[in-house]
Design a protein around this motif. Sequence first.
Motif, PDB file in Angstrom:
ATOM      1  N   ILE A  92       6.617  17.830  19.324  1.00 40.26           N
ATOM      2  CA  ILE A  92       6.465  18.890  20.320  1.00 40.26           C
ATOM      3  C   ILE A  92       5.549  18.454  21.462  1.00 40.26           C
ATOM      4  O   ILE A  92       5.714  18.887  22.611  1.00 40.26           O
ATOM      5  N   GLU A  93       4.586  17.586  21.166  1.00 40.65           N
ATOM      6  CA  GLU A  93       3.659  17.129  22.194  1.00 40.65           C
ATOM      7  C   GLU A  93       4.305  16.182  23.202  1.00 40.65           C
ATOM      8  O   GLU A  93       3.743  15.908  24.261  1.00 40.65           O
ATOM      9  N   LEU A  94       5.485  15.673  22.864  1.00 45.92           N
ATOM     10  CA  LEU A  94       6.140  14.684  23.721  1.00 45.92           C
ATOM     11  C   LEU A  94       7.200  15.333  24.595  1.00 45.92           C
ATOM     12  O   LEU A  94       7.822  16.316  24.213  1.00 45.92           O
ATOM     13  N   SER A  95       7.431  14.763  25.750  1.00 46.59           N
ATOM     14  CA  SER A  95       8.550  15.181  26.596  1.00 46.59           C
ATOM     15  C   SER A  95       9.650  14.127  26.583  1.00 46.59           C
ATOM     16  O   SER A  95      10.822  14.435  26.815  1.00 46.59           O
ATOM     17  N   ASN A  96       9.251  12.870  26.295  1.00 48.38           N
ATOM     18  CA  ASN A  96      10.206  11.771  26.243  1.00 48.38           C
ATOM     19  C   ASN A  96       9.920  10.908  25.026  1.00 48.38           C
ATOM     20  O   ASN A  96       8.776  10.828  24.568  1.00 48.38           O
ATOM     21  N   ILE A  97      10.958  10.265  24.508  1.00 46.73           N
ATOM     22  CA  ILE A  97      10.792   9.297  23.437  1.00 46.73           C
ATOM     23  C   ILE A  97      11.654   8.079  23.737  1.00 46.73           C
ATOM     24  O   ILE A  97      12.591   8.138  24.537  1.00 46.73           O
ATOM     25  N   ARG A  98      11.335   6.982  23.052  1.00 41.62           N
ATOM     26  CA  ARG A  98      12.097   5.749  23.248  1.00 41.62           C
ATOM     27  C   ARG A  98      12.843   5.389  21.963  1.00 41.62           C
ATOM     28  O   ARG A  98      12.260   5.393  20.879  1.00 41.62           O
ATOM     29  N   ILE A  99      14.124   5.112  22.087  1.00 43.69           N
ATOM     30  CA  ILE A  99      14.925   4.585  20.981  1.00 43.69           C
ATOM     31  C   ILE A  99      15.579   3.312  21.490  1.00 43.69           C
ATOM     32  O   ILE A  99      16.420   3.347  22.393  1.00 43.69           O
ATOM     33  N   GLY A 100      15.205   2.181  20.928  1.00 46.72           N
ATOM     34  CA  GLY A 100      15.684   0.907  21.455  1.00 46.72           C
ATOM     35  C   GLY A 100      15.196   0.714  22.870  1.00 46.72           C
ATOM     36  O   GLY A 100      13.997   0.843  23.152  1.00 46.72           O
ATOM     37  N   ASN A 101      16.094   0.465  23.792  1.00 48.76           N
ATOM     38  CA  ASN A 101      15.729   0.315  25.215  1.00 48.76           C
ATOM     39  C   ASN A 101      15.982   1.580  26.014  1.00 48.76           C
ATOM     40  O   ASN A 101      15.963   1.549  27.250  1.00 48.76           O
ATOM     41  N   ASN A 102      16.211   2.689  25.315  1.00 52.30           N
ATOM     42  CA  ASN A 102      16.539   3.952  25.976  1.00 52.30           C
ATOM     43  C   ASN A 102      15.328   4.882  26.004  1.00 52.30           C
ATOM     44  O   ASN A 102      14.722   5.153  24.964  1.00 52.30           O
ATOM     45  N   PHE A 103      14.987   5.368  27.185  1.00 56.56           N
ATOM     46  CA  PHE A 103      13.938   6.370  27.336  1.00 56.56           C
ATOM     47  C   PHE A 103      14.625   7.726  27.494  1.00 56.56           C
ATOM     48  O   PHE A 103      15.327   7.969  28.479  1.00 56.56           O
ATOM     49  N   LEU A 104      14.421   8.592  26.509  1.00 61.01           N
ATOM     50  CA  LEU A 104      15.199   9.824  26.406  1.00 61.01           C
ATOM     51  C   LEU A 104      14.328  11.060  26.536  1.00 61.01           C
ATOM     52  O   LEU A 104      13.177  11.089  26.079  1.00 61.01           O
TER      53      LEU A 104
END
Length: 238
Positions: free
Chosen positions: A95-107
């Motif tokens: 909940i504290e995040l607005s974006n996350i990274r999976i592999g080379n993708n910033f989502l």
Amino acid sequence: MRIKIILSGKNIVLPISYQYCLQGLFYNLITKKYDRFHDEGEMTDSKNMKPFSFSKIFCKRYEVKNKKIYFGDEIWIYFSSPNENLLEEFLDQLIELSNIRIGNNFLTIKSIRRLKYTFSDYALIKTLSPILVYEKFQNENKTWKIIKYNPKDLEFIEIIKYNINTKGKLLGLNTDSFNIVPQRINFSNKRVVKYKKALFEAWEGTYKIYGNKEVLKLAFDWGLGLRNSQGFGMIETI
């Protein structure tokens, strides 16, 4: 309990074997408080058990080419655990995040939703990630050998039941009532999954599971079969 996470990004691309990328994301979210789950997990019968599971990635349309999956601009994933405190920590961090990274993708995190289930003594289920079942032992030459099982093998059922029993011991649950019956499974349901350098044969498809409410909840929260924390064995009702 289970959490559904919807993520958006531009031209999301991942390798075909992306489970390790997802596992890394989930460990980063839970090990700030529960760092023991990264290396140790919960110990029972000399087994290292990590009490969470996650699904494969879902999307409306995708394309596979050049050993990569092109997902489009929106994906969703499920994460669950029988440990309510661990799940709350996961949720608090997310909940504290607005974006996350999976592999080379910033989502971008588009939505986070809690999912709860009601159980009776039976459920018709489908897999959200394939079920992995095998045995590993040393032969006379002291070398390790792996026997792979599929849903047509009796050992497939027995190992899943034994695994549920082991998980139940950690939570103080009697799992004697649990049973699983594969439904119309064939070799088109087999999935070969690469995790790091290892190749695993796991099985998607439809199954019937039986047991009391607590045992069925355990199966939903933790998953069926082996290596749930590596992206195997999450199930959903049909």
